[in-house]
Scaffold this motif. Structure first.
Motif, PDB file in Angstrom:
ATOM      1  N   GLN A   1       0.646  -1.405  -0.137  1.00 14.10           N
ATOM      2  CA  GLN A   1      -0.214   0.240   0.409  1.00 14.10           C
ATOM      3  C   GLN A   1       0.796   1.298   0.370  1.00 14.10           C
ATOM      4  O   GLN A   1       1.930   1.419   0.431  1.00 14.10           O
ATOM      5  N   GLN A   2       0.222   2.055  -0.591  1.00 11.42           N
ATOM      6  CA  GLN A   2       1.454   3.834  -1.239  1.00 11.42           C
ATOM      7  C   GLN A   2      -0.184   4.845  -1.261  1.00 11.42           C
ATOM      8  O   GLN A   2      -1.177   4.434  -1.557  1.00 11.42           O
ATOM      9  N   ASP A   3       0.240   5.868  -0.238  1.00 11.10           N
ATOM     10  CA  ASP A   3      -0.794   7.214  -0.470  1.00 11.10           C
ATOM     11  C   ASP A   3      -0.436   7.679  -2.015  1.00 11.10           C
ATOM     12  O   ASP A   3      -0.250   6.932  -2.924  1.00 11.10           O
ATOM     13  N   GLY A   4      -0.869   9.201  -2.121  1.00 15.64           N
ATOM     14  CA  GLY A   4      -1.218   9.356  -3.361  1.00 15.64           C
ATOM     15  C   GLY A   4      -0.330  10.211  -3.830  1.00 15.64           C
ATOM     16  O   GLY A   4       0.258  11.443  -4.657  1.00 15.64           O
TER      17      GLY A   4
ATOM     18  N   GLY B   1      -2.699   1.735  -4.500  1.00 19.20           N
ATOM     19  CA  GLY B   1      -2.056   3.008  -4.840  1.00 19.20           C
ATOM     20  C   GLY B   1      -3.013   3.581  -6.677  1.00 19.20           C
ATOM     21  O   GLY B   1      -3.528   3.031  -6.665  1.00 19.20           O
TER      22      GLY B   1
ATOM     23  N   TRP C   1      -8.709   2.765  -4.230  1.00 23.20           N
ATOM     24  CA  TRP C   1      -7.834   3.110  -2.559  1.00 23.20           C
ATOM     25  C   TRP C   1      -8.559   4.667  -2.614  1.00 23.20           C
ATOM     26  O   TRP C   1      -8.389   5.529  -3.596  1.00 23.20           O
TER      27      TRP C   1
ATOM     28  N   PRO D   1      -8.882   8.611  -2.537  1.00 14.84           N
ATOM     29  CA  PRO D   1      -8.045   9.352  -2.177  1.00 14.84           C
ATOM     30  C   PRO D   1      -8.269  10.194  -0.900  1.00 14.84           C
ATOM     31  O   PRO D   1      -9.470  10.461  -0.257  1.00 14.84           O
ATOM     32  N   HIS D   2      -7.613  10.910  -0.398  1.00 16.46           N
ATOM     33  CA  HIS D   2      -7.641  11.145   0.667  1.00 16.46           C
ATOM     34  C   HIS D   2      -7.766  10.755   1.647  1.00 16.46           C
ATOM     35  O   HIS D   2      -9.010  11.467   2.858  1.00 16.46           O
ATOM     36  N   SER D   3      -7.771   9.429   2.123  1.00 16.33           N
ATOM     37  CA  SER D   3      -8.528   8.482   2.751  1.00 16.33           C
ATOM     38  C   SER D   3      -6.912   8.137   4.480  1.00 16.33           C
ATOM     39  O   SER D   3      -6.788   6.882   4.639  1.00 16.33           O
ATOM     40  N   PRO D   4      -6.646   9.293   5.672  1.00 16.36           N
ATOM     41  CA  PRO D   4      -5.663   8.832   6.072  1.00 16.36           C
ATOM     42  C   PRO D   4      -6.408   7.624   7.384  1.00 16.36           C
ATOM     43  O   PRO D   4      -5.302   7.604   8.023  1.00 16.36           O
TER      44      PRO D   4
ATOM     45  N   THR E   1      -5.278   4.001   7.250  1.00 18.78           N
ATOM     46  CA  THR E   1      -3.361   4.129   6.210  1.00 18.78           C
ATOM     47  C   THR E   1      -2.804   3.807   7.686  1.00 18.78           C
ATOM     48  O   THR E   1      -2.688   5.375   8.732  1.00 18.78           O
TER      49      THR E   1
ATOM     50  N   ASP F   1      -1.006   6.550   8.295  1.00 13.39           N
ATOM     51  CA  ASP F   1      -0.837   8.208   9.253  1.00 13.39           C
ATOM     52  C   ASP F   1      -1.491   7.892  10.331  1.00 13.39           C
ATOM     53  O   ASP F   1      -1.511   9.188  10.709  1.00 13.39           O
TER      54      ASP F   1
END
Length: 152
Positions: free
Chosen positions: A43-46, A69, A76, A78-81, A84, A87
């Protein structure tokens, strides 16, 4: 479930590009995940460096159909800390651990040592609690069909 942390990794570059990120993946992260590969979902963020075509190609080859990603095989939000773990748990825990000394951070070496010390305090119980929290957040996300949620 995994009961270990892979890391810490400190970048020596002031700007992280797709090439620098790919080096991190190929030289540091992927070798540590070899024994977990059959069950690993990466898993990686944006962050923009993660979108490089050669980064996506590496992830497709290394984690076929099993990475999350932007433009990845697993979508996934977006903007979902809130879903995660790095985060909602790790980043906050590190900030608290690094600041609690009550003294100013003297330099980059001092900051790196505080981060290492914070990581050293993470035990199996903390990791299990983190997995329970993410499972709860994912269950809520599924129940609300991806709607925005506030964690309490």
């Amino acid at each position: 479930m995994c009961n270990r942390i892979i890391g810490q990794f400190f970048f020596n570059k002031s700007t992280i590009t797709a090439d620098v990120y790919l080096d991190l993946l190929t030289e540091y992260e992927a070798p540590q995940l070899t024994d977990l590969k059959p069950t690993t979902i990466f898993q990686q963020d944006g962050a923009p460096p993660y979108w490089g075509l050669h980064v996506c190609q590496f992830l497709n080859e290394t984690f076929p159909g099993k990475w999350i990603g932007r433009d990845g095989p697993i979508p996934w939000p977006p903007h979902s800390p809130d879903i995660t773990p790095l985060d909602f748990f790790y980043g906050g825990m590190q900030k608290i651990s690094c600041i609690k000394h009550g003294s100013r951070i003297r330099d980059i070496a001092d900051l790196k040592q505080r981060i290492r010390n914070a990581i050293a305090t993470i035990d199996d119980t903390m990791l299990q609690q983190t997995w329970q929290e993410i499972k709860y957040c994912l269950d809520v996300l599924c129940a609300t069909k991806g709607a925005h949620i506030e964690g309490y």
